[in-house]
Design a protein around this motif. Sequence first.
Motif, mmCIF file in Angstrom:
data_model
loop_
_atom_site.group_PDB
_atom_site.id
_atom_site.type_symbol
_atom_site.label_atom_id
_atom_site.label_comp_id
_atom_site.label_asym_id
_atom_site.label_seq_id
_atom_site.Cartn_x
_atom_site.Cartn_y
_atom_site.Cartn_z
ATOM 1 N N ALA A 175 -7.117 -2.715 11.686
ATOM 2 C CA ALA A 175 -6.788 -3.690 10.652
ATOM 3 C C ALA A 175 -7.266 -3.153 9.306
ATOM 4 C CB ALA A 175 -7.450 -5.036 10.951
ATOM 5 N N VAL A 176 -6.378 -3.157 8.323
ATOM 6 C CA VAL A 176 -6.653 -2.602 6.995
ATOM 7 C C VAL A 176 -6.569 -3.722 5.966
ATOM 8 C CG1 VAL A 176 -5.824 -1.016 5.219
ATOM 9 C CG2 VAL A 176 -5.786 -0.338 7.630
ATOM 10 N N GLU A 177 -7.627 -3.892 5.190
ATOM 11 C CA GLU A 177 -7.648 -4.844 4.086
ATOM 12 C C GLU A 177 -8.204 -4.109 2.874
ATOM 13 O OE1 GLU A 177 -9.050 -8.799 4.687
ATOM 14 O OE2 GLU A 177 -8.692 -8.749 6.851
ATOM 15 N N LEU A 178 -7.320 -3.737 1.940
ATOM 16 C CA LEU A 178 -7.711 -2.909 0.809
ATOM 17 C C LEU A 178 -7.210 -3.500 -0.506
ATOM 18 C CD1 LEU A 178 -6.899 0.649 2.249
ATOM 19 C CD2 LEU A 178 -9.148 -0.441 2.077
ATOM 20 N N ALA A 179 -7.998 -3.287 -1.558
ATOM 21 C CA ALA A 179 -7.615 -3.645 -2.918
ATOM 22 C C ALA A 179 -7.697 -2.385 -3.770
ATOM 23 C CB ALA A 179 -8.540 -4.726 -3.474
ATOM 24 N N TYR A 214 -3.681 -4.075 -6.800
ATOM 25 C CA TYR A 214 -2.735 -4.150 -5.690
ATOM 26 C C TYR A 214 -3.502 -4.374 -4.390
ATOM 27 C CZ TYR A 214 -0.028 -1.679 -9.244
ATOM 28 O OH TYR A 214 0.570 -1.306 -10.412
ATOM 29 N N PHE A 215 -2.853 -5.069 -3.451
ATOM 30 C CA PHE A 215 -3.543 -5.453 -2.220
ATOM 31 C C PHE A 215 -2.703 -5.055 -1.004
ATOM 32 C CE2 PHE A 215 -4.769 -8.259 -5.641
ATOM 33 C CZ PHE A 215 -6.146 -8.227 -5.569
ATOM 34 N N LEU A 216 -3.383 -4.545 -0.002
ATOM 35 C CA LEU A 216 -2.742 -4.117 1.244
ATOM 36 C C LEU A 216 -3.504 -4.752 2.404
ATOM 37 C CD1 LEU A 216 -0.849 -2.337 2.956
ATOM 38 C CD2 LEU A 216 -2.491 -0.473 2.674
ATOM 39 N N ARG A 217 -2.780 -5.536 3.187
ATOM 40 C CA ARG A 217 -3.386 -6.182 4.357
ATOM 41 C C ARG A 217 -2.414 -6.059 5.513
ATOM 42 N NH1 ARG A 217 -5.865 -12.364 4.745
ATOM 43 N NH2 ARG A 217 -6.779 -12.132 6.829
ATOM 44 N N GLN A 218 -2.718 -5.158 6.425
ATOM 45 C CA GLN A 218 -1.838 -4.900 7.561
ATOM 46 C C GLN A 218 -2.677 -4.545 8.785
ATOM 47 O OE1 GLN A 218 1.141 -1.928 6.681
ATOM 48 N NE2 GLN A 218 1.711 -2.870 4.736
ATOM 49 N N SER A 219 -2.068 -4.708 9.954
ATOM 50 C CA SER A 219 -2.702 -4.329 11.213
ATOM 51 C C SER A 219 -1.678 -3.570 12.045
ATOM 52 C CB SER A 219 -3.184 -5.570 11.970
ATOM 53 O OG SER A 219 -3.776 -5.210 13.214
ATOM 54 N N ARG A 220 -2.173 -2.538 12.733
ATOM 55 C CA ARG A 220 -1.296 -1.723 13.574
ATOM 56 C C ARG A 220 -1.897 -1.585 14.969
ATOM 57 N NH1 ARG A 220 1.851 -2.285 10.064
ATOM 58 N NH2 ARG A 220 2.884 -0.739 8.745
#
Length: 229
Positions: free
Chosen positions: A177-181, A198-204
């Motif tokens: 799980a990635v939660e980045l700003a 910018y914000f990135l919130r994804q899970s793989r």
Amino acid sequence: MRHFVLTMLAGAAVLVTGPAGAVAEDPSDQEESPYVVRLLLFQHQDYWDDPALASPPRGDKLELRADGIGSAEVPADQNPMAALWERLRRAGDYRPLAQGTLTAPAVPEEEAAPVILDESWPASIRPGFAALDGVADRPVRALLGGDPTNGNGTASWVADRLRGSLTFHKGRYAHLAVELAFTERRRWMPWGVDTRHYFLRQSRRLLPDRYYYFDHPRFGLIAHIEQLE
């Protein structure tokens, strides 16, 4: 630009970009050992970036740990991210920012702890006040908020910054799980520096020997996992 990354990764190995990934095989039932998640962070370049300042930053090694497990060292010629780093560097439209490893135990989601990421790099925006290089222009540069003695208007505090967390857990399959700003300095303006967030919130869901692209229009993360023997 996104098409180039997908094509490049597809040529390197099996690539998964969907929310959960295509799963073609079941994981083994062997006793779980820690995993090494190899990471590569990069920034998309655009018209406001100066190609002369867009080379990869120094100190590009990330050393991330979860629950005190030491980082796994791998020779450069055995690092699956090394070739991708070079291809991004040569592409021109991308600026590789950092690569490294996250070594984490195979624990269920409720026991997984996020690993904090906080990195910064000198911004690659085009120099401000480039047309005001003469001594007589110093008062104008000072009035506009620039360094009156520096013709290009750059300053050491002008940096891009990436903050957030990475969380690895292992149930039936491994997940990241990635939660980045991402804070990006885009261009010099009369009142200062134009800054965007910018914000990135994804899970793989991850399988070994595949590359996973966490997608965002302004920056990206590529992940690849291995299980420690």
